[in-house]
Enzyme design. Sequence first.
Site, PDB file in Angstrom:
ATOM      1  CE  LYS A  27      10.688  30.395 130.547  1.00  0.00           C
ATOM      2  NZ  LYS A  27       9.762  29.334 130.418  1.00  0.00           N
ATOM      3  NE  ARG A  97      11.473  25.524 128.447  1.00  0.00           N
ATOM      4  CZ  ARG A  97      10.456  24.677 128.450  1.00  0.00           C
ATOM      5  NH1 ARG A  97       9.234  25.112 128.212  1.00  0.00           N
ATOM      6  NH2 ARG A  97      10.654  23.407 128.691  1.00  0.00           N
ATOM      7  N   GLY A 106       3.499  32.945 126.374  1.00  0.00           N
ATOM      8  CA  GLY A 106       3.175  32.457 125.029  1.00  0.00           C
ATOM      9  C   GLY A 106       3.423  33.438 123.894  1.00  0.00           C
ATOM     10  CG  MET A 108       8.685  36.727 122.783  1.00  0.00           C
ATOM     11  SD  MET A 108      10.034  37.482 123.648  1.00  0.00           S
ATOM     12  CE  MET A 108       9.709  37.092 125.328  1.00  0.00           C
ATOM     13  NE  ARG A 341       4.645  32.218 135.024  1.00  0.00           N
ATOM     14  CZ  ARG A 341       4.386  32.051 133.752  1.00  0.00           C
ATOM     15  NH1 ARG A 341       5.153  32.591 132.840  1.00  0.00           N
ATOM     16  NH2 ARG A 341       3.348  31.363 133.362  1.00  0.00           N
ATOM     17  CG  HIS A 459     -25.013  62.820 133.874  1.00  0.00           C
ATOM     18  ND1 HIS A 459     -25.969  61.839 133.990  1.00  0.00           N
ATOM     19  CD2 HIS A 459     -25.248  63.703 134.868  1.00  0.00           C
ATOM     20  CE1 HIS A 459     -26.775  62.146 135.002  1.00  0.00           C
ATOM     21  NE2 HIS A 459     -26.355  63.276 135.546  1.00  0.00           N
ATOM     22  CD  GLU A 764     -14.138  73.812 138.162  1.00  0.00           C
ATOM     23  OE1 GLU A 764     -14.304  72.634 137.837  1.00  0.00           O
ATOM     24  OE2 GLU A 764     -14.991  74.484 138.759  1.00  0.00           O
ATOM     25  CB  SER A 783     -11.500  72.064 145.794  1.00  0.00           C
ATOM     26  OG  SER A 783     -11.785  70.745 145.422  1.00  0.00           O
ATOM     27  N   GLY A 785     -10.463  71.043 140.472  1.00  0.00           N
ATOM     28  CA  GLY A 785     -11.476  70.355 139.674  1.00  0.00           C
ATOM     29  C   GLY A 785     -10.774  69.855 138.420  1.00  0.00           C
ATOM     30  CB  THR A 786      -8.254  67.229 138.009  1.00  0.00           C
ATOM     31  OG1 THR A 786      -8.937  66.339 138.892  1.00  0.00           O
ATOM     32  CG2 THR A 786      -7.114  67.903 138.736  1.00  0.00           C
ATOM     33  CG  ASN A 787     -13.672  65.681 136.536  1.00  0.00           C
ATOM     34  OD1 ASN A 787     -12.794  64.841 136.620  1.00  0.00           O
ATOM     35  ND2 ASN A 787     -14.744  65.680 137.304  1.00  0.00           N
ATOM     36  CG  ASP A 788     -14.777  71.725 134.173  1.00  0.00           C
ATOM     37  OD1 ASP A 788     -15.056  71.599 132.967  1.00  0.00           O
ATOM     38  OD2 ASP A 788     -15.628  71.759 135.075  1.00  0.00           O
ATOM     39  CB  CYS A 850     -13.316  67.703 144.318  1.00  0.00           C
ATOM     40  SG  CYS A 850     -13.550  69.188 143.340  1.00  0.00           S
ATOM     41  CE1 TYR A 870     -10.519  67.868 149.415  1.00  0.00           C
ATOM     42  CE2 TYR A 870      -9.485  69.455 150.900  1.00  0.00           C
ATOM     43  CZ  TYR A 870     -10.381  69.162 149.880  1.00  0.00           C
ATOM     44  OH  TYR A 870     -11.123  70.151 149.322  1.00  0.00           O
TER      45      TYR A 870
HETATM   46  C1  PEP Z   1     -14.153  69.061 137.991  1.00  0.00           C
HETATM   47  O1  PEP Z   1     -14.279  69.796 137.023  1.00  0.00           O
HETATM   48  O2  PEP Z   1     -13.142  68.372 138.183  1.00  0.00           O
HETATM   49  C2  PEP Z   1     -15.244  68.968 138.982  1.00  0.00           C
HETATM   50  C3  PEP Z   1     -15.079  68.260 140.084  1.00  0.00           C
HETATM   51  O3  PEP Z   1     -16.399  69.562 138.675  1.00  0.00           O
HETATM   52  P1  PEP Z   1     -17.493  68.941 137.687  1.00  0.00           P
HETATM   53  O4  PEP Z   1     -17.058  67.545 137.350  1.00  0.00           O
HETATM   54  O5  PEP Z   1     -18.768  68.982 138.420  1.00  0.00           O
HETATM   55  O6  PEP Z   1     -17.432  69.872 136.542  1.00  0.00           O
HETATM   56 MG    MG Z   2     -15.860  71.285 137.058  1.00  0.00          MG
END
Ligand code: PEP
Ligand code: MG
Length: 898
Positions: A27, A97, A106, A108, A341, A459, A764, A783, A785-788, A850, A870
Amino acid sequence: MAKKFVYFFSKGKSEGNATMKSILGGKGANLAEMCSIGVPVPPGFTVSTEVCDYYYKQGNKYPSQLQKQIDANIAMLEKTMGAKLGDSNNPLLVSVRSGAAVSMPGMMDTVLNLGLNDAAVAGLAKKTGNQRLAWDAYRRFIDMFGNVVMGVDHDHFEEKLTTIKKKYKAEQDNDLTVTQLKELVHEYKNIYKKYVKKPFPTDAKSQLMAAINAVFGSWNIERAVIYRRINKITGLLGTAVNVQAMVFGNMGSTSGTGVAFTRNPSNGEKKFFGEFLINAQGEDVVAGIRTPEPIEELKKEMPKIYKQLDGIKEKLEKHYRDIQDVEFTIQEGRLFMLQTRTGKRTGLAAVKIAYDMVKEKMITPQEALMRIEGEQLNQLLFPIFDPIAVSKAKKIVTGLPAGPGAASGQVVFTADDAQSWKRQGKKVILVRHETSPEDVAGMDAAEGILTSTGGMTSHAAVVARGWGKCCIAGCSSLNINYSKKQITVGKTIVKEGDYLSLDGTTGEVMLGNVKSTTSPVISGVVENNSVAKKSPIYKMFIQIMKWADQYRKLNIRTNADTPKDSAAARRLGAEGIGLTRTEHMFFEGERIWAVREFILAQDLKAREVALKKLLPYQRKDFEGIFKEMDGLPVTIRLLDPPLHEFLPNDADGEKEMAKRLKISSAELKDLVKKLHEINPMLGHRGCRLSITYPELCIMQTTAIIEAAANMAKKGIKVFPEIMIPLIGTVNEFEYLEEIVRKTAESILSKVKSKVKYTVGTMIEIPRAALVADKVASKAEFFSFGTNDLTQMTFGYSRDDAGVFLPEYIEKKILSADPFQTIDQEGVGQLVETAVRLGRKTNKKLKCGICGEHGGDPESVKFCHKAGLNYVSCSPYRVPIARLAAAQIVIQEKGKSKK
Ligand code: PEP
Ligand code: MG
């Protein structure tokens, strides 16, 4: 020289400017800037955020030079205004103010009309010729000062106001006469004295110092702290305090006040948008006591002022090169701007404004790209609820916004019902504790999916996002009773057939059938609808994506398991498939029985018989995907999940299974029991399945290579990439790679095909990342597998972490959900290590990601920095990934220029 803590601003004489937000707050910096560019602003001064920082660091003390600097600025302000604080002839009144570098609306404290006392009120009456205004301002000031600065409950003042209004039969506050207002002021002073235990301060300077103190104190009040936490606002010094000469919008019919946006903040339309009230102060607009009029009306009521305001609007937008959100006051026919602003906007407005401003040559395409957030772009792709309908709907619970969009339908509790109701022409919402692969057909039939457990990578969430379907997951306060076919949330009961509406962007679940509309981007891009292609939203989307593609270096692929998903992803810009999860096809139609036959088979021969039945299905699936991805790479992963996931989990299913296998129910139960695992995520899954059952790997490789060869013969360009999941050691990879290559070579030589294929692996398991140099000496691609990888690095179950992660984030143990945004410090380090080690032994190693992170903008930017080739994400996240990949390049370019 003493350090400067106070910055003056008045017409053409500002000590600050717009670039000084960190010390003047948003401000203060903008007030100074507006003064410099000749916009009419009531003069004043800003006490810097550095004072706030000092105040908290030094145990609520101020720098010794501060008082002197404030006094000098008051004197300067008095001179500029030709008025004096507390004067009985020409009093100066000020507003006090808050204003941090990031706007916290709003949160403060604010004090208005400061400087009034018994002498100044008379002076104000004289100066304005308006006794009512003066006494009304005085009573408001005692209330506000008492409440905000001294902590007296506002209700005490409010009660007294009601009593006096009753006493004099006044309906509105405005109906009170000057004498009655004087009585009210007297009563207010008594209330003040009763609770503060001191008389109301008559010295205007003491009032000012107390108010400044209160504003600094409000930086750390609970609601401000919570607001900063929720909005992830960190690293600020504190708030600044703006002391500014008061102007009055309530001085009769030639006065007024309003708020406006230079463009429409909900749809981006280039049209002045706002509201105003004649004869009112700012707080009247906010409090909603009177209904403001749309800004166009001002054109009729005060044409000159409107013209001036319109000119200022143009000037501000040109100067700031972005949509502005302004506040203004008109005092007896004179216009003053009180704030400007950057305007907050919806996704649609963000895209439209950025696009239009490029066309207007106000900004460059690079700047336009930097101004659009991924989630804002996403809002263009999904059906959205009508905002008016949402405001009227009853919200019963909020869960995780796992799949975007808006969905309404009748509640059903089983996948079978979802399908049969759909066949009857009904729209349904499938409600489950959590979904399993067995539910996919029902999930597909449903408009939206609602689950009570499971997180953002459950899932339901992964599948729904893959399809661009609306899904709310992990709604733990939903009590789902399958046998009664009802949901209970607190006192609300929702029965089968009742309507629910899900907002996949906010996670809100609403009762009833809330109205929504489809995105023209999806109709135009994915469905190739020619009418939709004429829509301006479609055209904007195409242009923004074109700009993004000019900058980005990362390739964007998709996670897709079917030809239909592949086609949609390609239209949305995917440049290949980064992950086909073969198991997602196992449930369709008859093939699930062949899968189960394989799982329960007792010897190799029986397994081979079952696999032979599966082969043609798989081959056909792959042929479809290769066809859709003509000319682009397709990564297909060998079977990954624990086998028990494919077994029936109800009595009817088991009965049919026993019948088909020609065994008794007891025998079947026994076989199923043997497959039970205590910890299936760490059990018999991933590459371990193909190591124990090489025939599985042979069948899948055969299906892939035969499909590729068949399609190549038809002139389709195929680039199959066979991916081995969940390896932890190079030996696992080597063992399976040999089988894959042997199988592939023998087929290719048999059918005389020259199809080229590659064999790579998922990374992974942390161990795989640590020995990546060894793995890469064999593998052609990685690749991530960043979930696992996240699950195993943190040791958090990806399906159960929803129970504690919100609290971890709340308590700042984690800054974000690591299953949504990659944990750069830990998991990211493993990714970087694996890329570095891998490329040491294999210079040509192709690296991608992935996991779900491939569609998260921050994670995409990390992937670029980590040197990946990628990212691969769900089809409907492809545009976001394209944008994020461009933004990081532009960001880096900006840095290297500096
Ligand atoms: C993962 O683990 O990141 C992955 C892509 O495989 P999934 O989710 O099928 O285990
Ligand atoms: Mg996996």
